[in-house]
Design a protein around this motif. Sequence first.
Motif, PDB file in Angstrom:
ATOM      1  N   PHE A   1       0.835  -1.205   0.000  1.00 61.56           N
ATOM      2  CA  PHE A   1       0.000   0.000   0.000  1.00 61.56           C
ATOM      3  C   PHE A   1       0.871   1.257   0.000  1.00 61.56           C
ATOM      4  O   PHE A   1       0.720   2.141  -0.849  1.00 61.56           O
ATOM      5  N   PHE A   2       1.824   1.327   0.946  1.00 60.03           N
ATOM      6  CA  PHE A   2       2.656   2.541   1.046  1.00 60.03           C
ATOM      7  C   PHE A   2       3.632   2.644  -0.138  1.00 60.03           C
ATOM      8  O   PHE A   2       3.893   3.749  -0.626  1.00 60.03           O
ATOM      9  N   SER A   3       4.154   1.500  -0.618  1.00 60.82           N
ATOM     10  CA  SER A   3       5.070   1.550  -1.772  1.00 60.82           C
ATOM     11  C   SER A   3       4.367   2.129  -2.983  1.00 60.82           C
ATOM     12  O   SER A   3       4.926   2.943  -3.723  1.00 60.82           O
ATOM     13  N   LYS A   4       3.114   1.729  -3.169  1.00 61.77           N
ATOM     14  CA  LYS A   4       2.361   2.215  -4.332  1.00 61.77           C
ATOM     15  C   LYS A   4       2.117   3.730  -4.191  1.00 61.77           C
ATOM     16  O   LYS A   4       2.236   4.480  -5.168  1.00 61.77           O
ATOM     17  N   ILE A   5       1.820   4.162  -2.971  1.00 62.82           N
ATOM     18  CA  ILE A   5       1.581   5.599  -2.756  1.00 62.82           C
ATOM     19  C   ILE A   5       2.825   6.397  -3.130  1.00 62.82           C
ATOM     20  O   ILE A   5       2.757   7.415  -3.828  1.00 62.82           O
ATOM     21  N   ILE A   6       3.990   5.920  -2.705  1.00 65.16           N
ATOM     22  CA  ILE A   6       5.245   6.642  -2.984  1.00 65.16           C
ATOM     23  C   ILE A   6       5.527   6.654  -4.495  1.00 65.16           C
ATOM     24  O   ILE A   6       5.853   7.695  -5.068  1.00 65.16           O
ATOM     25  N   THR A   7       5.353   5.497  -5.134  1.00 62.87           N
ATOM     26  CA  THR A   7       5.600   5.424  -6.587  1.00 62.87           C
ATOM     27  C   THR A   7       4.647   6.364  -7.338  1.00 62.87           C
ATOM     28  O   THR A   7       5.073   7.113  -8.227  1.00 62.87           O
ATOM     29  N   ASP A   8       3.375   6.334  -6.968  1.00 66.07           N
ATOM     30  CA  ASP A   8       2.391   7.201  -7.656  1.00 66.07           C
ATOM     31  C   ASP A   8       2.724   8.670  -7.462  1.00 66.07           C
ATOM     32  O   ASP A   8       2.634   9.472  -8.392  1.00 66.07           O
ATOM     33  N   LEU A   9       3.131   9.038  -6.226  1.00 69.00           N
ATOM     34  CA  LEU A   9       3.452  10.445  -5.944  1.00 69.00           C
ATOM     35  C   LEU A   9       4.651  10.903  -6.758  1.00 69.00           C
ATOM     36  O   LEU A   9       4.669  12.019  -7.283  1.00 69.00           O
ATOM     37  N   LYS A  10       5.667  10.026  -6.862  1.00 65.59           N
ATOM     38  CA  LYS A  10       6.860  10.346  -7.668  1.00 65.59           C
ATOM     39  C   LYS A  10       6.431  10.670  -9.093  1.00 65.59           C
ATOM     40  O   LYS A  10       6.873  11.650  -9.686  1.00 65.59           O
ATOM     41  N   GLY A  11       5.528   9.822  -9.622  1.00 62.96           N
ATOM     42  CA  GLY A  11       5.067  10.000 -10.999  1.00 62.96           C
ATOM     43  C   GLY A  11       4.252  11.270 -11.171  1.00 62.96           C
ATOM     44  O   GLY A  11       4.415  11.990 -12.148  1.00 62.96           O
ATOM     45  N   SER A  12       3.371  11.563 -10.201  1.00 59.73           N
ATOM     46  CA  SER A  12       2.458  12.689 -10.415  1.00 59.73           C
ATOM     47  C   SER A  12       3.041  14.028  -9.958  1.00 59.73           C
ATOM     48  O   SER A  12       2.920  15.028 -10.652  1.00 59.73           O
ATOM     49  N   LEU A  13       3.697  14.050  -8.793  1.00 60.13           N
ATOM     50  CA  LEU A  13       4.141  15.353  -8.259  1.00 60.13           C
ATOM     51  C   LEU A  13       5.661  15.483  -8.126  1.00 60.13           C
ATOM     52  O   LEU A  13       6.163  16.549  -7.755  1.00 60.13           O
ATOM     53  N   GLY A  14       6.392  14.397  -8.382  1.00 60.47           N
ATOM     54  CA  GLY A  14       7.859  14.497  -8.380  1.00 60.47           C
ATOM     55  C   GLY A  14       8.504  13.993  -7.091  1.00 60.47           C
ATOM     56  O   GLY A  14       7.833  13.645  -6.118  1.00 60.47           O
ATOM     57  N   ASP A  15       9.859  14.004  -7.115  1.00 63.30           N
ATOM     58  CA  ASP A  15      10.655  13.396  -6.041  1.00 63.30           C
ATOM     59  C   ASP A  15      10.475  14.065  -4.681  1.00 63.30           C
ATOM     60  O   ASP A  15      10.432  13.406  -3.651  1.00 63.30           O
ATOM     61  N   LYS A  16      10.393  15.414  -4.667  1.00 67.02           N
ATOM     62  CA  LYS A  16      10.328  16.126  -3.371  1.00 67.02           C
ATOM     63  C   LYS A  16       9.074  15.699  -2.593  1.00 67.02           C
ATOM     64  O   LYS A  16       9.134  15.421  -1.397  1.00 67.02           O
ATOM     65  N   PHE A  17       7.926  15.642  -3.303  1.00 68.28           N
ATOM     66  CA  PHE A  17       6.684  15.250  -2.632  1.00 68.28           C
ATOM     67  C   PHE A  17       6.758  13.798  -2.147  1.00 68.28           C
ATOM     68  O   PHE A  17       6.281  13.474  -1.059  1.00 68.28           O
ATOM     69  N   ALA A  18       7.363  12.945  -2.996  1.00 71.22           N
ATOM     70  CA  ALA A  18       7.470  11.534  -2.625  1.00 71.22           C
ATOM     71  C   ALA A  18       8.344  11.397  -1.370  1.00 71.22           C
ATOM     72  O   ALA A  18       8.016  10.654  -0.439  1.00 71.22           O
TER      73      ALA A  18
END
Length: 238
Positions: free
Chosen positions: A171-188
């Motif tokens: 669950f948390f891994s997917k959240i981090i991967t999705d955030l990287k894709g949508s909002l970039g590294d800083k948000f992730a």
Amino acid sequence: MPQNPGWYYNEFKQIGVDYTDLKEVETYDLNMQKLRDIENEAKGILELLKIKNMDLVLEIGTGTGELALKLSGHCKKVVAIDVSRTMIYFAKTKAESQKKTNIEFHNAGFLTYENHDEPFDAVVTQLALHHLPDYWKMIALKKIYGMLKGGGRLYLRDVVFPSLILDYEDFFSKIITDLKGSLGDKFAKEMEIHIREEFSTLDWIMEGLLKNAGFCIEFAKYDGLMASYLCKKLTSID
Ligand SMILES: C[S@@+](CC[C@H](N)C(=O)[O-])C[C@H]1O[C@@H](n2cnc3c(N)ncnc32)[C@H](O)[C@@H]1O
């Protein structure tokens, strides 16, 4: 001012992102203006909290003050508090530049703010309560309950973890991967810090805390990691 005992939680100690750093505060403000529709958020909150012209409103964890600025046009006074001196300085400067005279800013938090005025008609807090561990969330919610008028409402929005998850690692891994894709590294990275170091709790615990603090929960809504609650302090005729 009475001193808190030695075991009392120090809410001024920064956890997660350091909001006493002016660069972080400026970046936060810019990002929020880009990512959120604060005008619409404020409109929704005004309706939910049924805020009227002569109402006193408390915002806890005001950050850069965007919501307080918007609410102040629709009520008598907004008291906006935050544990970060830098956030308060930033928000206050913004209010002065917009010639807003009915916002009172205080460098204080959930656990340290004392209201010596009339009780509040409404309290709002967004993305801030997760800075406190659960026991202290309870103390914070009881304090809010105590500062509200009978019939007054609390609107709480925060990151809350869903309990019906079979595999939290996935669950948390997917959240981090999705955030990287949508909002970039800083948000992730910030979300990684949030999960690792901050105190977001589970949905059923948050609902239990609100009820135990005395509130009637009018609604609890969940959208991914975001939760929002509208709560009322009942009167004897409710
Ligand atoms: C993520 S920001 C949210 C700011 C604003 N409410 C928003 O929605 O954009 C979290 C804010 O909560 C503040 N904060 C952290 N712990 C707090 C506490 N114990 N009491 C009050 N504010 C707190 C931080 O200083 C920061 O300004």
